[in-house]
Design a protein around this motif. Structure first.
Motif, PDB file in Angstrom:
ATOM      1  N   UNK A   2      -3.370  -6.305   4.028  1.00  0.00           N
ATOM      2  CA  UNK A   2      -4.747  -6.241   3.524  1.00  0.00           C
ATOM      3  C   UNK A   2      -5.704  -5.564   4.509  1.00  0.00           C
ATOM      4  N   UNK A   3      -5.156  -4.635   5.298  1.00  0.00           N
ATOM      5  CA  UNK A   3      -5.949  -3.855   6.253  1.00  0.00           C
ATOM      6  C   UNK A   3      -6.700  -4.757   7.242  1.00  0.00           C
ATOM      7  N   UNK A   4      -6.069  -5.865   7.618  1.00  0.00           N
ATOM      8  CA  UNK A   4      -6.699  -6.842   8.513  1.00  0.00           C
ATOM      9  C   UNK A   4      -6.835  -6.343   9.944  1.00  0.00           C
ATOM     10  N   UNK A  25      -0.575   4.473  -3.778  1.00  0.00           N
ATOM     11  CA  UNK A  25       0.322   4.702  -4.911  1.00  0.00           C
ATOM     12  C   UNK A  25       1.157   3.455  -5.209  1.00  0.00           C
ATOM     13  N   UNK A  26       1.428   2.659  -4.191  1.00  0.00           N
ATOM     14  CA  UNK A  26       2.227   1.446  -4.344  1.00  0.00           C
ATOM     15  C   UNK A  26       1.343   0.259  -4.718  1.00  0.00           C
ATOM     16  N   UNK A  27       0.236   0.084  -4.002  1.00  0.00           N
ATOM     17  CA  UNK A  27      -0.611  -1.092  -4.190  1.00  0.00           C
ATOM     18  C   UNK A  27      -1.525  -0.989  -5.401  1.00  0.00           C
ATOM     19  N   UNK A  28      -1.874   0.220  -5.767  1.00  0.00           N
ATOM     20  CA  UNK A  28      -2.718   0.482  -6.947  1.00  0.00           C
ATOM     21  C   UNK A  28      -4.022  -0.327  -6.927  1.00  0.00           C
ATOM     22  N   UNK A  29      -4.650  -0.398  -5.742  1.00  0.00           N
ATOM     23  CA  UNK A  29      -5.931  -1.094  -5.603  1.00  0.00           C
ATOM     24  C   UNK A  29      -7.094  -0.280  -6.165  1.00  0.00           C
ATOM     25  N   UNK A  32       7.597   6.351   7.321  1.00  0.00           N
ATOM     26  CA  UNK A  32       7.916   4.953   7.033  1.00  0.00           C
ATOM     27  C   UNK A  32       7.857   4.764   5.519  1.00  0.00           C
ATOM     28  N   UNK A  33       8.942   4.277   4.905  1.00  0.00           N
ATOM     29  CA  UNK A  33       8.905   4.031   3.465  1.00  0.00           C
ATOM     30  C   UNK A  33       7.952   2.866   3.168  1.00  0.00           C
ATOM     31  N   UNK A  34       6.961   3.121   2.339  1.00  0.00           N
ATOM     32  CA  UNK A  34       5.963   2.094   2.043  1.00  0.00           C
ATOM     33  C   UNK A  34       6.340   1.387   0.744  1.00  0.00           C
TER      34      UNK A  34
END
Length: 188
Positions: free
Chosen positions: A130-132, A59-63, A91-93
């Motif tokens: 970036x999900x690294x 919802x934040x990153x809108x990828x 955790x607030x994202x």
């Protein structure tokens, strides 16, 4: 169940076992992982703790432009409670938070704040910028801290891996029975 909103400090009493994720849908795969964690916690006299995010990272990153939530934040918390989780840390994202390196996320936000004895993750777990970060990254971190790491097997129904993305596809097609079969509870 204790619901804790994370704001720079974190207070949890006693040693615990944790899992971290968005858990959108709290589907049968999530439920299996949470039950494994809960059983381990009970057997070892530990608290079971879920770390999750609000809002959901997508919802934040809108990828993914066609992304939508399977259930609301409140529904997700209710499902955690039904499973019997001891505490949920929210955790607030934000975009700023999303820039955390995988190592920094676990070191700063979790391991330095609470007494973690074990971590449970799903088979496709990724975290950090970036999900690294992945299971190998987490295995290294846990080994350094003498924390046990458990990686759940893929959860399948009739040969199909249960995943939130597949449930969303069923919901887009208005295949309620298909979605409910993977979620383990009704949508309507």
């Amino acid at each position: 169940m204790n619901l804790i909103h994370y704001h720079n400090t974190l207070q949890l009493s006693g040693p615990c076992v944790i899992t971290v994720g968005s858990f959108d849908g709290v589907h049968l795969g999530h439920q299996a992982l949470l039950q494994q964690m809960k059983s381990y916690a009970e057997e070892n006299n530990l608290n079971s703790v879920v770390f999750t995010f609000n809002p959901h990272p997508q919802e934040v990153l809108k990828n993914k432009p066609d992304f939508f939530l399977i259930n609301s934040f409140e529904q997700k918390i209710t499902l955690f409670e039904k499973i019997g989780i001891d505490a949920v840390v929210v955790i607030p994202f934000s975009k700023e938070f999303s820039k955390q390196t995988p190592i920094n996320f676990f070191e700063e936000f979790i391991f330095s704040k609470i007494n973690v004895k074990a971590v449970f993750i799903g088979p496709n777990h990724h975290f950090g910028k970036q999900r690294e970060g992945d299971a190998n990254t987490l295995a290294h971190l846990c080994e350094e801290k003498n924390i046990k790491l458990f990686t759940a097997q893929e959860f399948r129904i009739d040969g199909v891996e249960v995943r939130s993305t597949l449930i969303r596809e069923y919901l887009k097609q208005k295949d309620w029975k298909g979605a409910e079969r993977l979620m383990g509870y009704g949508m309507r």
